[in-house]
Design an enzyme around this catalytic site. Structure first.
Site, PDB file in Angstrom:
ATOM      1  N   GLY A   1       0.307 -11.657   9.692  1.00 17.94           N
ATOM      2  CA  GLY A   1      -0.937 -10.997   9.312  1.00 17.94           C
ATOM      3  C   GLY A   1      -1.482 -10.197  10.475  1.00 17.94           C
ATOM      4  N   ARG A   2      -0.890  -9.048  10.706  1.00 22.95           N
ATOM      5  CA  ARG A   2      -1.227  -8.290  11.911  1.00 22.95           C
ATOM      6  C   ARG A   2      -2.653  -7.732  11.854  1.00 22.95           C
ATOM      7  NH1 ARG A   2       2.249  -6.104  16.559  1.00 22.95           N
ATOM      8  NH2 ARG A   2       2.850  -8.263  16.232  1.00 22.95           N
TER       9      ARG A   2
ATOM     10  N   THR B   1       2.700  -8.318  -1.571  1.00 24.03           N
ATOM     11  CA  THR B   1       2.541  -8.338  -0.116  1.00 24.03           C
ATOM     12  C   THR B   1       1.974  -9.664   0.343  1.00 24.03           C
ATOM     13  OG1 THR B   1       1.204  -7.544   1.721  1.00 24.03           O
ATOM     14  CG2 THR B   1       0.451  -6.931  -0.431  1.00 24.03           C
TER      15      THR B   1
ATOM     16  N   ASN C   1       0.813  -1.221   0.000  1.00 22.69           N
ATOM     17  CA  ASN C   1       0.000   0.000   0.000  1.00 22.69           C
ATOM     18  C   ASN C   1       0.842   1.264   0.000  1.00 22.69           C
ATOM     19  OD1 ASN C   1      -1.298  -2.229   1.812  1.00 22.69           O
ATOM     20  ND2 ASN C   1      -2.998  -1.130   0.859  1.00 22.69           N
TER      21      ASN C   1
ATOM     22  N   ASP D   1       0.514 -10.081   2.901  1.00 24.58           N
ATOM     23  CA  ASP D   1      -0.716  -9.819   3.646  1.00 24.58           C
ATOM     24  C   ASP D   1      -1.956  -9.794   2.760  1.00 24.58           C
ATOM     25  OD1 ASP D   1       0.530  -9.693   6.115  1.00 24.58           O
ATOM     26  OD2 ASP D   1       1.062  -7.587   5.840  1.00 24.58           O
TER      27      ASP D   1
ATOM     28  N   LEU E   1      10.323 -17.713   8.138  1.00 21.43           N
ATOM     29  CA  LEU E   1      10.338 -18.955   7.352  1.00 21.43           C
ATOM     30  C   LEU E   1       9.151 -18.995   6.404  1.00 21.43           C
ATOM     31  CD1 LEU E   1      11.346 -21.755   9.933  1.00 21.43           C
ATOM     32  CD2 LEU E   1      12.772 -20.003   8.857  1.00 21.43           C
TER      33      LEU E   1
END
Lengths: 419, 419
Positions: free
Chosen positions: A191-192, A142, A114, A144, A298
């Protein structure tokens, strides 16, 4: 029109396939010597442009560039460095243009998430204001999977394949041990803010009772009592319980569970340990022995287990970025468009950078099961093609044989610039 | 002589290839119907024998048995349950013989580590004393590679390949990020008493400066000052530093570092976090941002990345166990004998169970570099063939396609036995 050089930079956290994008982009540029001179890469991302630390990729052999397709990490270095607002930090943007001018850069390819799409958009604006002709094209990357206007983001599919494979394999292990030993296995994944990676773990569970039994999403506030009841039910029914938890798991107030648990010897909160916190909670309340794993880097570096779909899309987006630039498409991002789920079909598309910049795509609510602990069929339908296929790297002496480029610098032409 | 049944049990922590041994053993038994009737497997290991909970493997198809070769975990269940001394727990041993008698078991195959070889040895002794004819053959299995009289242990080679691949891949990642973000990466691996798995990480570093930069062995007392100096030197020279640390890392007094660090919210010592402890030490003393990963069960369950050598040896040992038994070789363990390093050649051998039982093979001192932070060339020469080759499992819908057996029980014939 004489050929002009291109500038390419990798941005943010790297992935198993960002180099596949670099590979496609450089290969396609080499196919158009009449239009594109050299591809210069920023050493350590956009910082390389600001400091005029440019890598001459033309000095790398075709073979070395081809090997980028199967090499993880960022071959030219990446950075976590966000260019701020145009108003307050105009000098930085002007410096970029100055460097572009000094090295006759007519194409700017920015490979990131982003923030990077926002930067690419701003660069296209300032270039226009300054009357400097440069075509700015964003290339998504990304793990994410949170960019809008593209069906998915390169890097995500390979992480998805890795975490789903890992929890399936660990599930076979703990199932064997559960009678007298470990009954609980917890895998903490990245994946916050969005549960895409957590959701991908769910693909490993194709039939009732198969691991993972419980997914803990960042989107679903953690309710310890409900969670423990579900763990108990799994152990009662299957003899063991496997859990995939997002590093971003939060409580009802939005506070990260990772921050609420243990303290180190100095009283600092521990980060990156939500997996252990939920495992220890089970041990304390239900008494079951646990194991937990923290996949960390990893998962996003595991090129050995990359998704073929992901590698192909990453490579194709690199190729497409060059093609878009050659068509004079400015201020766009190359995208993936899904044409069909089964059999999966996709094609390259494009989206205006201004519509992508700083917009975070959330996981749809209908992808999370009603009880909040697993994924829905709709989610499976979306995710499944993204992990499909294998494209293993070459091996040498038992280990993946990854390339290291020479990364020779271009001679500097400008005075130093402090960042 | 009419065919008699065989009993097979898996013991202790499972591996990526213990089922390959089961596969070879059952396949070879099926090739000798004149001598071996059914292979009955202990449900959850030796506990299955004590409780007369036997699985009839003859009900599984040849195809299902073949698929065991590429399925991780223990297909019949394993256990951590050690039969104690013959003197004090004679009733348990007698029960085993009773169960063997009830099911006409003439062959006992025990697939495990040191403790299991000890049990197999004791069973052979008590059977002799009681005049019950049963051929006892041990089949080695342990990721810790710590059995004597065999060149290596099935399970280890695949863990070795996994950890070496993982730290290489993570190394590519952190190298990309080091300029502005993470400079330190720590991977915690298994091996509480012996540094074989830690040593295997070192294979990823083929040239000076390649990850991993530092190995922390359980054999080398942890010296924080020396460690930090080495970390600093790596960051100064390469811009980043990668570390592989054994869960068994200890201080000069032999105290586990994992026990010396953080406490949880309840004041309990944390286990399994030595990776984070050394990473946090770097952060506190040198100020560098770190990431760390805990491979845990992932490393020993990762059949997707198994070593071909390891799979072949695991399978061959299963075949050999049956062949030894058919030759009437009692109280022996099938072994791997190394004939040559380069090109690697090996063959099956045998060793008396009494010489294997309870003997732990240590890593030779000459395998650890003089400074204690890496491996020697002699170590590479030993380790390299063990990770060689790939034998990926079949994939379905993007994930490894592992088999689940039906595991139907044999009808019980004896009264219940409390364990």
């Amino acid at each position: 029109m004489p050929a002009r050089n291109a500038f390419y930079a990798q941005s943010g956290g790297v992935t198993a396939v960002i180099n596949a994008t670099a590979c496609g982009l450089i290969q396609e540029a080499r196919r158009h010597p009449d239009n594109i001179g050299k591809v210069l890469a920023g050493r350590d991302g956009i910082i390389g442009a600001l400091t005029e630390d440019l890598i001459d990729t033309s000095l790398e052999t075709d073979e070395a560039i081809a090997r980028l397709r199967s090499t993880p990490g960022g071959a030219f270095g990446s950075c976590r460095y966000k260019l701020k607002s145009l108003e307050d930090h105009r000098a930085q943007y002007e410096r970029l243009i100055e460097v572009f001018k000094a090295h006759d850069i007519g194409y700017f390819f920015y490979n990131g998430g982003n923030d990077s799409m926002d930067t690419a958009w701003k660069v296209s604006q300032i270039a226009e204001k300054l009357g400097y002709p440069v075509v700015c094209v964003g290339v998504p990357k990304t793990v994410d999977n949170d960019l809008p206007l593209t069906d998915c983001c390169p890097g995500f599919g390979s992480v998805a394949k890795y975490v789903a494979t890992s929890i399936r394999e660990a599930g076979y292990d703990v199932a064997s041990m559960a009678r007298t030993s470990t009954k609980i296995f917890v895998l903490e994944v990245m994946g916050r803010h969005a549960g895409w990676i957590t959701a991908a773990c769910g693909l490993a569970s194709e039939n009732a009772g198969e691991p993972p039994h419980i997914l803990l999403f960042p989107e679903v506030p953690f309710d310890p009592a409900r969670f423990l009841a579900r763990v108990q039910a799994c152990v009662d029914q299957y003899g063991y319980c496997t859990v995939a938890v997002s590093e971003g798991l939060s409580d009802a107030d939005g506070k990260l569970i990772a921050d609420s648990g243990t303290k180190d010897a100095f009283g600092h909160s521990q980060l990156g340990g939500v997996g252990q916190i939920v495992a220890q909670l089970i041990k304390d309340k239900l008494g079951y022995k646990y194991h937990w794993a923290l996949a960390d880097y990893l998962q996003r570096a595991a090129r050995h287990l990359a998704s073929k779909t992901d590698v192909e899309q990453a490579h194709a987006l690199g190729v497409a970025a060059v093609d878009l630039a050659l068509q004079g498409k400015n201020a766009v991002m190359a995208t993936i468009e899904r044409l069909a789920d089964t059999p999966y079909r996709w094609r390259i598309g494009e989206a205006p950078l201004k519509d992508v910049a700083n917009v975070e795509r959330k996981m749809p609510a209908e992808f999370i099961a009603a009880d909040g602990f697993h994924i829905t069929d709709a989610c499976r339908t979306y995710l499944q093609p993204l992990i499909a296929g294998e494209e293993p790297p070459p091996y040498r002496d038992g280990l993946p044989d990854y390339v290291r480029l020479n990364n020779k610098s271009v001679e500097k032409k400008l005075p130093e610039f402090k960042i």
